[in-house]
Design a protein around this motif. Structure first.
Motif: not given
Length: 394
Positions: A316-323
């Motif tokens: 979840a964090v990886a996707e949030e950081q990318r966005d």
């Protein structure tokens, strides 16, 4: 053929190609009675090490398997052989590949002792036995997937030293503190730096039309509870745009990715494993104080839950950081190129994994049967910091 070579050949023929203790004793006896055989024995050992390089092994891999399968005496013996074999001979071999990761492994090996060498010899027979046990292991090492082409250095340096020093310092403090809130803040800052560094490197490589390809490294997955640890490493790798392939039989996972991401995986996995072990020890002590005794099942369930929950949070964090990186104001001009760059790197990693490992199978965590261990492991994973805060300024 010299007498010394004949003695070593007879010892090898007796001991290296048979599994019995009697055969090992016979070979050790032949060597123990011939003090002049030591130099030839060492030369043959360096040849076995060079053969391991040709089979795809690296210095850290060889030391790891010796530690896993044998004893400390053998680890010291093989460490000396590796350092000796890597000294530049008059006509140097193309093995090992002269790249920074290989050199770093040698440096770490050399730093393990001021003068690494064979253990004190209580008697010649014991020493010869240890040498033959080690050579028997080296002789039977299977071929591994080659991670670096011979003679090919890594295309880019392994990240900014100052940045990596800051990250290591933050994680070391997170592991040392006894306060979960402080560990969370310190690990959060480290994760921020990792993510930002990875994105910056990806954009820089794209803008420079760098044709760098993914690399790979092997990370030990040691007993006990190897499956849960491998799952944790897989989760950390996936969150950092890498892929991990676990070799259960040999006790390591091969992580494939671009260098800044590989560095992040190594650092974060090591730190989370330390944090998990610390939290597990405390939770187990509390359980035992309450009268329970099923230590093994508790630990296994704890680590399995920790790996599972950490994987969910990391994803979840990886996707949030990318966005977030794509929306950040100072990156407005890069919005159109960031996501395609990351997607291209993801595809390159997948293709490299397919090339190295054309056939893989899935596994699952076994032996999870302790409800209290699962609950405590989930809670510990929630306390461990994997969530990043807003991006730091350059």
């Amino acid at each position: 053929m010299s007498t010394t070579s004949s003695a070593v050949d007879r010892a090898f023929e007796a001991a290296l190609y048979a599994d019995s203790d009697a055969a090992l004793d016979t070979g050790a006896s032949l060597l123990a009675t011939d003090p002049t055989a030591d130099a030839e024995l060492a030369r043959r050992g360096r040849e076995f090490v060079a053969m391991a390089w040709r089979r795809g092994w690296q210095p850290a891999d060889v030391v790891r398997i010796a530690r896993r399968e044998l004893d400390d005496v053998h680890v010291r013996l093989v460490s000396r052989l590796i350092l000796d074999e890597n000294q530049k001979p008059p006509n140097p071999s193309p093995y090992p590949p002269p790249n920074p990761r290989w050199v770093a492994q040698l440096d770490e090996l050399g730093a393990g002792a001021a003068e690494p060498g064979p253990p004190p010899r209580t008697d010649r027979f014991s020493y010869a036995t240890a040498v033959l046990e080690l050579y028997r292991l080296l002789l039977r090492l299977p071929a591994l997937e080659p991670l670096d082409a011979p003679g090919k250095p890594l295309a880019r340096p392994r990240g900014d030293d100052r940045m990596l020093s800051r990250i290591r310092g933050l994680l070391a403090k997170a592991e040392a503190t006894g306060f979960p809130e402080e560990a969370e803040a310190l690990s959060a800052k480290a994760q921020e730096l990792m993510a930002r560094h990875s994105i910056d490197e990806a954009l820089l490589a794209a803008q420079a039309h760098d044709r760098n390809t993914p690399g790979a490294c092997r990370i030990g997955v040691d007993p006990p509870y190897e499956t849960a640890k491998a799952v944790l490493l897989d989760a950390v790798a996936a969150a950092n745009r890498c892929q991990a392939v676990w070799n259960e039989a040999l006790g390591f996972s091969t992580v494939v990715g671009f260098e800044p991401d590989l560095e992040a995986v190594e650092l974060l996995y090591t730190s989370l494993l330390v944090q998990a072990t610390t939290a597990m020890t405390k939770a187990e002590a509390a359980q035992r104080a309450g009268g329970r005794k099923r230590t093994k099942t508790f630990r296994q369930s704890f680590l399995a839950a920790y790996a599972h929950r950490t994987g969910d949070r990391l994803a979840a964090v990886a996707e949030e950081q990318r966005d977030q990186a794509a929306r950040t104001e100072e990156r407005e001009r890069e919005r159109g190129e960031l996501l395609p760059v990351l997607a291209a790197r993801d595809m390159a990693v997948r293709e490299q994994v397919t090339r190295l490992f054309p056939e893989t199978v899935t596994t699952r965590v076994r032996g999870v049967s302790d409800a209290a261990g699962w609950q405590e492991g989930t809670a510990a994973a929630d306390r461990a910091q994997v969530r990043a805060r807003p991006s730091v300024n350059p």
